[in-house]
Design a protein around this motif. Structure first.
Motif, PDB file in Angstrom:
ATOM      1  N   UNK A 191      -0.488   3.902 -15.659  1.00  0.00           N
ATOM      2  CA  UNK A 191      -2.098   3.011 -15.662  1.00  0.00           C
ATOM      3  C   UNK A 191      -3.004   2.653 -14.568  1.00  0.00           C
ATOM      4  N   UNK A 192      -1.921   2.539 -13.382  1.00  0.00           N
ATOM      5  CA  UNK A 192      -2.266   1.614 -12.121  1.00  0.00           C
ATOM      6  C   UNK A 192      -2.613   3.313 -11.483  1.00  0.00           C
ATOM      7  N   UNK A 193      -1.887   4.882 -11.993  1.00  0.00           N
ATOM      8  CA  UNK A 193      -1.583   5.881 -10.492  1.00  0.00           C
ATOM      9  C   UNK A 193      -1.523   5.452  -9.362  1.00  0.00           C
ATOM     10  N   UNK A 194      -0.439   5.376  -8.898  1.00  0.00           N
ATOM     11  CA  UNK A 194      -0.198   4.058  -8.092  1.00  0.00           C
ATOM     12  C   UNK A 194       1.648   4.895  -7.585  1.00  0.00           C
ATOM     13  N   UNK A 195       1.900   6.308  -8.251  1.00  0.00           N
ATOM     14  CA  UNK A 195       3.195   6.095  -7.628  1.00  0.00           C
ATOM     15  C   UNK A 195       3.831   7.776  -9.118  1.00  0.00           C
ATOM     16  N   UNK A 196       4.787   7.576  -8.675  1.00  0.00           N
ATOM     17  CA  UNK A 196       5.516   8.538  -9.913  1.00  0.00           C
ATOM     18  C   UNK A 196       6.892   8.193 -10.375  1.00  0.00           C
ATOM     19  N   UNK A 229       1.133  -0.923  -0.138  1.00  0.00           N
ATOM     20  CA  UNK A 229      -0.129   0.128   0.186  1.00  0.00           C
ATOM     21  C   UNK A 229       0.905   1.210  -0.345  1.00  0.00           C
ATOM     22  N   UNK A 230       1.860   0.937  -0.391  1.00  0.00           N
ATOM     23  CA  UNK A 230       3.329   1.958  -0.455  1.00  0.00           C
ATOM     24  C   UNK A 230       3.333   2.970  -1.923  1.00  0.00           C
ATOM     25  N   UNK A 231       2.699   3.800  -2.237  1.00  0.00           N
ATOM     26  CA  UNK A 231       3.391   4.810  -3.394  1.00  0.00           C
ATOM     27  C   UNK A 231       4.741   4.032  -3.784  1.00  0.00           C
ATOM     28  N   UNK A 232       4.908   4.360  -5.691  1.00  0.00           N
ATOM     29  CA  UNK A 232       6.243   4.018  -5.394  1.00  0.00           C
ATOM     30  C   UNK A 232       6.853   5.888  -5.944  1.00  0.00           C
TER      31      UNK A 232
END
Length: 275
Positions: A211-216, A194-197
């Motif tokens: 695509x998954x909007x999970x980081x930068x 559950x950590x943004x990358x």
């Protein structure tokens, strides 16, 4: 493997790494020597791989290469085991810190990470083993090392604890051939926690992250850009929390070992029951 085949055994060749590309990155080899050894090994591997019953690999570029000479090449990704991250701390209980988990080397971006941490408003939790003593000394000599909590080797329980107390996972590997063509396992471990990358801006990594909007995604050779990304995530907690949730959802839905393992079981079943 060939000796077993000659005895009538079923053999699966697990190509865990793209060895020819690894050879090109060896710092102790000259460019010409590395190229020669790379070409020789690749011809050797191509020749022998086709003699086995199945080839499995976590790397799409390896599958493409070996599929030209073997009908049974399957990608089996090294995705996280869901039960290892079954219970996660609430976002509000996490510190405004970042983590890097895995082997530590210059090519994996350790020096740029420490330089970025020096100007970012957080601490870096670093778990893993330095591959070279000179790199460790260089890292410890940087001003940003004072903001590093170094654990050394970490087992799975410690990894879970570390990822449960931070708000950012770093995966800023350098753009060398062996890394550009892969999606590092740590990327999915961060997502599972559950950590943004913050990831290197390579096509395969960008595909997952965007695509998954999970980081930068950032230029891994630019510490200032890494620092900007760190500060952005820490100063936008609601957005960062949502990125973490997005990543975890993607792992639960797609990027997990429970799904990947079925590919392996199918291969075993075919070899055992369809002679």
């Amino acid at each position: 493997g060939l000796a077993l085949k000659e005895r009538g055994k079923k053999v699966i060749y697990d190509v865990h790494e793209d060895i020819p590309r690894q050879i090109l990155d060896k710092p102790y080899l000259s460019r010409i020597t590395a190229k020669i050894i790379c070409n020789v090994f690749e011809k050797f591997e191509n020749s022998f791989a086709k003699k086995f019953d199945f080839v499995i690999t976590p790397r799409e570029n390896v599958r493409e290469r070996l599929a030209n000479m073997h009908a049974n090449v399957v990608v089996v990704n090294n995705y996280p085991v869901l039960e290892e991250m079954s219970e996660l701390p609430n976002w509000d209980d996490r510190a405004n810190d970042a983590a890097y988990i895995g082997a530590i080397s210059k090519d994996r971006g350790i020096l740029e990470m420490i330089e970025a941490i020096d100007v970012a408003d957080c601490t870096l939790h670093l778990a893993g083993v330095f591959q070279e003593e000179t790199v460790r000394k260089n890292a410890e000599s940087l001003p940003g090392w004072k903001k590093v909590v170094y654990y050394g080797y970490a087992d799975r329980d410690l990894v879970k604890k570390i990822l449960g107390r931070v708000r950012i996972g770093l995966a800023t590997l350098h753009p060398i051939p062996n890394y550009v063509d892969e999606r590092p396992t740590k990327l999915f471990e961060y997502m599972a926690a559950g950590v943004p990358v913050i990831s290197s801006d390579f096509p395969l990594c960008r595909e997952v992250v965007e695509e998954n909007h999970c980081g930068i995604c950032v230029n891994p050779l630019n510490p200032a850009e890494i620092a900007v990304a760190i500060n952005y995530l820490l100063s936008h907690p609601d957005e960062s929390s949502q990125m973490g949730q997005n990543g975890r959802y993607a792992v639960m839905k797609e990027y997990n070992w429970e799904l990947e393992s079925q590919k392996l079981l199918n291969i075993y079943s075919e070899l055992c029951f369809h002679d």
